[in-house]
Design an enzyme around this catalytic site. Structure first.
Site, PDB file in Angstrom:
ATOM      1  N   ARG A  56       0.849  -1.202   0.000  1.00 30.81           N
ATOM      2  CA  ARG A  56       0.000   0.000   0.000  1.00 30.81           C
ATOM      3  C   ARG A  56       0.881   1.248   0.000  1.00 30.81           C
ATOM      4  O   ARG A  56       0.600   2.224  -0.694  1.00 30.81           O
ATOM      5  CB  ARG A  56      -0.949  -0.008   1.213  1.00 30.81           C
ATOM      6  CG  ARG A  56      -2.007  -1.101   1.149  1.00 30.81           C
ATOM      7  CD  ARG A  56      -3.089  -0.927   2.208  1.00 30.81           C
ATOM      8  NE  ARG A  56      -2.617  -1.059   3.580  1.00 30.81           N
ATOM      9  CZ  ARG A  56      -2.548  -2.206   4.249  1.00 30.81           C
ATOM     10  NH1 ARG A  56      -2.892  -3.344   3.653  1.00 30.81           N
ATOM     11  NH2 ARG A  56      -2.148  -2.237   5.508  1.00 30.81           N
ATOM     12  N   LYS A 147     -12.731  14.391   5.453  1.00 32.13           N
ATOM     13  CA  LYS A 147     -13.838  13.855   4.667  1.00 32.13           C
ATOM     14  C   LYS A 147     -14.664  12.916   5.521  1.00 32.13           C
ATOM     15  O   LYS A 147     -14.116  12.167   6.332  1.00 32.13           O
ATOM     16  CB  LYS A 147     -13.301  13.101   3.450  1.00 32.13           C
ATOM     17  CG  LYS A 147     -14.403  12.655   2.500  1.00 32.13           C
ATOM     18  CD  LYS A 147     -13.898  11.669   1.467  1.00 32.13           C
ATOM     19  CE  LYS A 147     -14.252  10.251   1.865  1.00 32.13           C
ATOM     20  NZ  LYS A 147     -14.080   9.295   0.765  1.00 32.13           N
ATOM     21  N   LYS A 230     -19.150  17.293  -1.382  1.00 31.69           N
ATOM     22  CA  LYS A 230     -18.744  16.201  -2.288  1.00 31.69           C
ATOM     23  C   LYS A 230     -19.975  15.367  -2.637  1.00 31.69           C
ATOM     24  O   LYS A 230     -20.263  14.372  -1.985  1.00 31.69           O
ATOM     25  CB  LYS A 230     -17.657  15.331  -1.640  1.00 31.69           C
ATOM     26  CG  LYS A 230     -17.215  14.168  -2.540  1.00 31.69           C
ATOM     27  CD  LYS A 230     -15.947  13.487  -2.052  1.00 31.69           C
ATOM     28  CE  LYS A 230     -15.609  12.291  -2.939  1.00 31.69           C
ATOM     29  NZ  LYS A 230     -14.284  11.714  -2.639  1.00 31.69           N
TER      30      LYS A 230
END
Length: 363
Positions: A56, A147, A230
């Site tokens: 990752r 977020k 968003k």
């Protein structure tokens, strides 16, 4: 009684608005690289790469080390907790690396969706517990925006009044907590593209959901200039037999936003919602060329639609890193142009034209 207890000082407001404006400066959008460990498995396994912390890290590194072309079209990068504390090969923390390029660092702070009892399979999002402390720590560690994703779905019975209200309220509470800690909240009420509903129905539902969100944000005294939205684009459901043009999608999307999103909101950063890379760019371009007045920056906050071709090119092979980074830059530049209504599509060939749709998508 509508007595006003000031939630933020003038300085706090100024800082929040400044951060929001930097993220959505003309021609810039957001790279959403905040896939959870579980979601990364869905990205890496299909290309034959084991989902380990090191893999990752290597993958995120090839995105974050893209050359200066990235600085012109990426205004913010959303990190996952793990990534925020990882370092590049040379020992530089990823967060510092991104910040030093003048790109704003963001962090996903929700803890995923959980079932909302008494509904037909609807959900709310958890993660408010301890959020203030986490935000304070993330701010110290270099993050300036956050977020939080709420998920709603369209069916005969949904979204229910309860799901709309609960998700709007939890988004507003999150936004308020972020702002108290100097972090710009991205408010993400995603309406999934699953179903056979048409464009009109998606537009209607999007309007109802956004209206509820902005009522809740007002009730919670959230400073709108220091937020970003968003949302999903207004599109027909994936199983809808009728196909709609990019212009129709753009008109429905901008109309829904104009009816519900106050002009005070600094920017709208669309999610790609499983559209192909090319489709996400074409639709964003059409939205920016829509002949209605648009008071906000209209740009992108894409995950898969910026990364799919890069992942396919990389396949976990060191020698492919350069080629993978080029694929990412190609999409980033395309979307930077689309955010200004200047993108000219080169056709739907290759991996950029492949649908990235995953049913009932959970991060």
């Amino acid at each position: 009684m509508t007595h006003q207890y000031p939630a933020l000082t003038t300085e706090q407001k100024r800082e929040l608005q400044d951060i929001a404006q930097r993220i959505v400066a003309p021609g810039k959008g957001i790279l959403a690289a905040d896939e959870s460990t579980g979601s990364m498995a869905k990205r890496l396994n299909p290309i034959g790469v084991e989902n380990t912390e090191e893999n990752r890290r290597l993958y995120r590194q090839l995105l974050f080390t893209a050359d200066e072309r990235m600085d012109k079209c990426i205004g913010g990068v959303i990190f996952f907790h793990e990534t925020l504390y990882q370092k590049a090969d040379d020992g530089t923390p990823f967060a510092k690396m991104i910040k030093d390029r003048g790109i704003v660092v963001g962090i996903k702070v929700d803890k995923g969706v959980v079932p909302l009892a008494g509904t037909n399979g609807e959900t709310t999002t958890q993660g408010l517990d301890g959020l203030s402390e986490r935000c304070a720590q993330y701010k110290k560690d270099g993050a300036d925006f956050a977020k939080w994703r709420s998920v709603l779905k369209i069916s005969e019975t949904s979204p229910s009044e309860l799901a709309i209200m609960e998700n709007a309220n939890v988004l507003a509470r999150y936004a308020s907590i972020c702002q108290q800690n100097g972090i710009v909240p991205i408010v993400e009420p995603e309406i999934l593209p699953d179903g056979d509903h048409d464009l009109k129905r998606c537009q209607y539902v999007t309007e109802k959901v956004l209206a509820a969100c902005y009522k809740a944000l007002s009730d919670h005294h959230v400073y709108l200039e220091g937020t970003l939205l968003k949302p999903n684009m207004v599109t027909a459901g994936h199983s809808c037999p009728t196909k709609f043009s990019n212009q129709e999608i753009a008109m429905a999307t901008v109309t829904a936003l104009r009816r519900t999103v106050p002009p005070a909101v600094t920017g709208v950063t669309f999610l790609s919602g499983g559209q192909s890379e090319e489709e996400a760019s074409i639709n964003l371009n059409a939205i920016n060329n829509c002949p209605l007045t648009k008071p906000w920056a209209l740009t992108f906050s894409y995950g898969r639609a910026l990364q799919a071709s890069a992942l396919s090119a990389w396949r976990g092979v060191k020698e492919n890193e350069k080629a993978a980074t080029e694929e990412f830059l190609k999409r980033a530049e395309a979307n930077g142009l689309a955010a200004q209504g200047k993108y000219v599509s080169s056709g739907m060939d290759g991996s950029a034209g492949q649908s990235l749709y995953v049913a009932n998508h959970a991060y």
